[in-house]
Design a protein around this motif. Structure first.
Motif, PDB file in Angstrom:
ATOM      1  N   LEU A 117     -12.005  -0.041   1.155  1.00 33.16           N
ATOM      2  CA  LEU A 117     -13.307   0.579   1.386  1.00 33.16           C
ATOM      3  C   LEU A 117     -13.232   1.780   2.323  1.00 33.16           C
ATOM      4  O   LEU A 117     -14.039   2.701   2.216  1.00 33.16           O
ATOM      5  CB  LEU A 117     -14.276  -0.468   1.937  1.00 33.16           C
ATOM      6  N   VAL A 118     -12.264   1.785   3.237  1.00 36.17           N
ATOM      7  CA  VAL A 118     -12.199   2.862   4.236  1.00 36.17           C
ATOM      8  C   VAL A 118     -11.155   3.922   3.896  1.00 36.17           C
ATOM      9  O   VAL A 118     -10.954   4.860   4.664  1.00 36.17           O
ATOM     10  CB  VAL A 118     -11.917   2.296   5.649  1.00 36.17           C
ATOM     11  N   GLN A 119     -10.476   3.797   2.745  1.00 35.27           N
ATOM     12  CA  GLN A 119      -9.466   4.782   2.357  1.00 35.27           C
ATOM     13  C   GLN A 119     -10.126   5.994   1.713  1.00 35.27           C
ATOM     14  O   GLN A 119     -11.183   5.896   1.085  1.00 35.27           O
ATOM     15  CB  GLN A 119      -8.460   4.178   1.378  1.00 35.27           C
ATOM     16  N   SER A 120      -9.466   7.154   1.840  1.00 33.40           N
ATOM     17  CA  SER A 120      -9.918   8.343   1.115  1.00 33.40           C
ATOM     18  C   SER A 120      -8.911   8.775   0.048  1.00 33.40           C
ATOM     19  O   SER A 120      -9.250   9.557  -0.833  1.00 33.40           O
ATOM     20  CB  SER A 120     -10.161   9.501   2.082  1.00 33.40           C
ATOM     21  N   ASP A 121      -7.677   8.270   0.124  1.00 33.13           N
ATOM     22  CA  ASP A 121      -6.646   8.542  -0.876  1.00 33.13           C
ATOM     23  C   ASP A 121      -6.882   7.612  -2.065  1.00 33.13           C
ATOM     24  O   ASP A 121      -6.867   6.390  -1.925  1.00 33.13           O
ATOM     25  CB  ASP A 121      -5.264   8.301  -0.266  1.00 33.13           C
ATOM     26  N   ILE A 122      -7.092   8.177  -3.241  1.00 31.04           N
ATOM     27  CA  ILE A 122      -7.478   7.364  -4.389  1.00 31.04           C
ATOM     28  C   ILE A 122      -6.413   6.332  -4.758  1.00 31.04           C
ATOM     29  O   ILE A 122      -6.732   5.205  -5.159  1.00 31.04           O
ATOM     30  CB  ILE A 122      -7.829   8.260  -5.599  1.00 31.04           C
ATOM     31  N   LYS A 123      -5.140   6.676  -4.599  1.00 30.17           N
ATOM     32  CA  LYS A 123      -4.092   5.715  -4.931  1.00 30.17           C
ATOM     33  C   LYS A 123      -3.997   4.606  -3.885  1.00 30.17           C
ATOM     34  O   LYS A 123      -3.666   3.466  -4.225  1.00 30.17           O
ATOM     35  CB  LYS A 123      -2.738   6.421  -5.103  1.00 30.17           C
ATOM     36  N   ARG A 124      -4.305   4.902  -2.641  1.00 29.50           N
ATOM     37  CA  ARG A 124      -4.299   3.854  -1.625  1.00 29.50           C
ATOM     38  C   ARG A 124      -5.499   2.920  -1.812  1.00 29.50           C
ATOM     39  O   ARG A 124      -5.411   1.722  -1.509  1.00 29.50           O
ATOM     40  CB  ARG A 124      -4.292   4.456  -0.220  1.00 29.50           C
ATOM     41  N   ILE A 125      -6.608   3.447  -2.297  1.00 30.09           N
ATOM     42  CA  ILE A 125      -7.738   2.579  -2.636  1.00 30.09           C
ATOM     43  C   ILE A 125      -7.297   1.552  -3.681  1.00 30.09           C
ATOM     44  O   ILE A 125      -7.550   0.347  -3.551  1.00 30.09           O
ATOM     45  CB  ILE A 125      -8.926   3.406  -3.163  1.00 30.09           C
ATOM     46  N   LEU A 126      -6.627   2.035  -4.714  1.00 28.71           N
ATOM     47  CA  LEU A 126      -6.174   1.143  -5.785  1.00 28.71           C
ATOM     48  C   LEU A 126      -5.101   0.181  -5.291  1.00 28.71           C
ATOM     49  O   LEU A 126      -5.049  -0.980  -5.721  1.00 28.71           O
ATOM     50  CB  LEU A 126      -5.651   1.969  -6.955  1.00 28.71           C
TER      51      LEU A 126
ATOM     52  N   PRO B 178       0.813  -1.232   0.000  1.00 32.28           N
ATOM     53  CA  PRO B 178       0.000   0.000   0.000  1.00 32.28           C
ATOM     54  C   PRO B 178       0.839   1.272   0.000  1.00 32.28           C
ATOM     55  O   PRO B 178       0.511   2.237  -0.708  1.00 32.28           O
ATOM     56  CB  PRO B 178      -0.834  -0.133   1.286  1.00 32.28           C
ATOM     57  N   ASP B 179       1.922   1.282   0.772  1.00 35.45           N
ATOM     58  CA  ASP B 179       2.784   2.468   0.806  1.00 35.45           C
ATOM     59  C   ASP B 179       3.526   2.656  -0.512  1.00 35.45           C
ATOM     60  O   ASP B 179       3.559   3.759  -1.084  1.00 35.45           O
ATOM     61  CB  ASP B 179       3.791   2.363   1.948  1.00 35.45           C
ATOM     62  N   ALA B 180       4.142   1.580  -1.006  1.00 38.24           N
ATOM     63  CA  ALA B 180       4.971   1.697  -2.211  1.00 38.24           C
ATOM     64  C   ALA B 180       4.129   2.070  -3.421  1.00 38.24           C
ATOM     65  O   ALA B 180       4.484   2.955  -4.204  1.00 38.24           O
ATOM     66  CB  ALA B 180       5.727   0.390  -2.458  1.00 38.24           C
ATOM     67  N   HIS B 181       2.997   1.417  -3.613  1.00 40.61           N
ATOM     68  CA  HIS B 181       2.177   1.680  -4.792  1.00 40.61           C
ATOM     69  C   HIS B 181       1.501   3.032  -4.720  1.00 40.61           C
ATOM     70  O   HIS B 181       1.294   3.692  -5.742  1.00 40.61           O
ATOM     71  CB  HIS B 181       1.128   0.577  -4.959  1.00 40.61           C
ATOM     72  N   ALA B 182       1.144   3.452  -3.509  1.00 45.52           N
ATOM     73  CA  ALA B 182       0.451   4.735  -3.365  1.00 45.52           C
ATOM     74  C   ALA B 182       1.399   5.918  -3.519  1.00 45.52           C
ATOM     75  O   ALA B 182       1.013   6.952  -4.061  1.00 45.52           O
ATOM     76  CB  ALA B 182      -0.248   4.803  -2.010  1.00 45.52           C
ATOM     77  N   GLU B 183       2.632   5.785  -3.052  1.00 46.34           N
ATOM     78  CA  GLU B 183       3.545   6.928  -3.042  1.00 46.34           C
ATOM     79  C   GLU B 183       4.507   6.951  -4.218  1.00 46.34           C
ATOM     80  O   GLU B 183       5.201   7.940  -4.432  1.00 46.34           O
ATOM     81  CB  GLU B 183       4.337   6.941  -1.725  1.00 46.34           C
ATOM     82  N   ALA B 184       4.592   5.873  -4.986  1.00 42.22           N
ATOM     83  CA  ALA B 184       5.418   5.886  -6.193  1.00 42.22           C
ATOM     84  C   ALA B 184       4.820   6.861  -7.203  1.00 42.22           C
ATOM     85  O   ALA B 184       3.620   7.129  -7.180  1.00 42.22           O
ATOM     86  CB  ALA B 184       5.493   4.487  -6.797  1.00 42.22           C
ATOM     87  N   PRO B 185       5.646   7.416  -8.104  1.00 45.93           N
ATOM     88  CA  PRO B 185       5.063   8.208  -9.191  1.00 45.93           C
ATOM     89  C   PRO B 185       4.081   7.342  -9.971  1.00 45.93           C
ATOM     90  O   PRO B 185       4.319   6.142 -10.151  1.00 45.93           O
ATOM     91  CB  PRO B 185       6.275   8.619 -10.030  1.00 45.93           C
TER      92      PRO B 185
END
Length: 484
Positions: free
Chosen positions: A298-307, A237-244
């Motif tokens: 389901l409980v995330q609000s950051d669109i990239k963390r949802i993905l 979740p961290d790597a995929h959300a924060e990567a470009p």
């Protein structure tokens, strides 16, 4: 035409071109212009994509493309690349998404520092993934496995957002520990059977003895970390959300699939009897992965963390299909690798387009984008509905086969539970769609994504719809892989 393609050594060029030319991208970025580096990298990655398309016909016909070169004869090692019915869907996915992610980077990464190095590392990253799925000996396989890790670490740590260095280190540490587990299993296999060649090992193992379960477990752990199976998923979740975003596309769309490939190639096809008794543990882990990833999305609000959490959840379906140890489960799991790779790549690109146009990634602060970003809204909906298993999109057929494989193996209760997970998938994608596009007043200050970002999204959306309408080309190849 086929003789000409064979004479070119397309498999070797698919790996060697991005590997050998990556320093030139860095030089062009420094000496000429970042756009020159982007154009050069994209041109280089165009060739593996074209080769993967041209090689479809011999693979679909049951053929195998192999390229053999002398390497380290003293150790009995040859440099052999082989494309067969199992590796082809992965090769096609990596080469197509790698090329499209590079095109997408032109505008998305515009203005970032060190773009020459960025494109050079992206080329190395793609070369490593292609090498993994084409290698025929486990020593070379491991070299490419590590080649994936090193450039992707720098891409996250130096071009990511948030605490990029810390997140990059976490990603590197966890995936490298998984790689060491994989290496330990490979060394153990070599010690027992005196070979690291896949063909020789498959013949010697003969399905594998239950006594090999500890060895198979080491290899499975290495694969499970890469594909982020619960509870080894925490890096994702961290790597995929924060990567470009273009790198998120590669990480989630294709890289985690190399873990599924390792599971299918080394364990499923070479030693199923050794690992089958572990299904009583792996099946519950796959179900936990489905629901943990879905609930967290389901409980995330950051669109990239949802993905990102969605990717965790979907890996659970792939592992469930494979661990059912049935022909339909195998075909469904492999098809889901392909359909999810297309859809998740599309969704990350759509998320990147939203972020690029609005400067915002929190869905609770967005809204009213349906009219100004109608194209992005359309492709986001296509990608989300496909992953949720909505007919007639591509994801429906892969999930249907996975569930059919579960029933075929007598896993009735487990399959019912897995099926319920699709409701979670539909829930978090519809929630994200409503928050971002449907609610609120139409925004007048927002414009659609640039053409160089919209075009890759359009290609992926077309492929998702086409793969749903005409599934036979891909499933036909996978069926042949089952027969092998």
């Amino acid at each position: 035409m086929s003789m000409l393609i064979e004479a070119l050594n397309p498999l070797l060029l698919s790996v060697a071109l991005p590997l050998a030319f990556s320093p030139l991208a860095g030089i062009f970025g420094r000496v000429l212009h970042p756009k020159a580096a982007g154009l050069f990298a994209t041109t280089t990655l165009f060739f593996p994509m074209i080769f993967s398309i041209l090689l479809f016909q011999p693979i679909q016909g049951g053929g195998v493309v192999e390229e053999r070169f002398s390497w380290i004869p003293e150790l009995g090692l040859n440099f052999v690349l082989r494309l067969d019915q199992l590796s082809y869907p992965f090769y096609l996915l990596i080469s197509v998404v790698g090329f499209l992610a590079c095109v997408y980077s032109w505008r998305y990464m515009e203005g970032e520092r060190g773009l020459g190095s960025y494109y050079a590392l992206t080329m190395l990253f793609v070369a490593g993934m292609i090498g993994v799925v084409l290698s025929t000996n486990l020593f070379l396989f491991y070299i490419f496995w590590e080649l994936m890790l090193i450039p992707s670490y720098f891409l996250i740590a130096y071009w990511g957002t948030g605490n990029a260095r810390i997140i990059g280190f976490k990603y590197f540490a966890m995936t490298h520990v998984g790689a060491i587990s994989l290496l330990a299993g490979i060394v153990w296999l070599n010690a027992l059977y005196g070979s690291v060649e896949l063909d020789a090992l498959q013949a010697l193992l003969g399905g594998g003895s239950p006594k090999l379960l500890p060895l198979a477990t080491l290899i499975f752990i290495g694969a499970a970390v890469k594909m982020a199976l619960f509870p080894l998923h925490t890096w994702l979740p961290d790597a995929h959300a924060e990567a470009p975003t273009p790198i998120s596309v590669l990480l989630s769309g294709v890289m985690i699939k190399t873990g599924v490939y390792a599971y299918a190639r080394i364990i499923w096809l070479m030693m199923p009897s050794a690992f089958q008794q572990a299904s009583t543990i792996v099946i519950p882990l796959s179900l936990a992965t489905i629901f943990w990833g879905g609930l967290m999305a389901l409980v995330q609000s950051d669109i990239k963390r949802i993905l990102a959490y969605s990717s965790v959840s979907q890996v659970g379906y792939m592992v469930f299909g494979l661990t059912a140890f049935s022909n339909l489960g195998f075909i469904g799991g492999m098809l889901h690798v392909f359909t999810h790779g297309l859809a998740k790549s599309l969704l990350f690109m759509a998320a990147g387009a939203i972020m690029h146009s609005t400067g915002e990634r929190d869905i609770s602060k967005l809204g009213g984008l349906m009219r100004p970003m109608w194209f992005t809204a359309s492709v986001f909906l296509i990608g989300g509905l496909s992953i949720a298993g909505t007919p007639p999109l591509a994801g429906f057929f892969s999930e249907w086969l996975i569930f059919s494989g579960g029933y075929q193996s007598g896993l009735i209760l487990q399959t019912i539970i897995a099926t319920l997970g699709t409701a979670l998938t539909l829930g978090y994608y519809l929630k994200a769609f409503m928050y971002v596009f449907a609610r609120g007043e139409p925004r007048q200050d927002i414009h659609e994504a640039p053409i160089s970002m919209a075009l890759p999204m359009a290609v992926l959306a077309i492929l998702i719809v086409a793969a749903g309408v005409v599934t036979q080309p891909v499933t036909g190849v996978i069926v042949q892989a089952w027969g092998r």
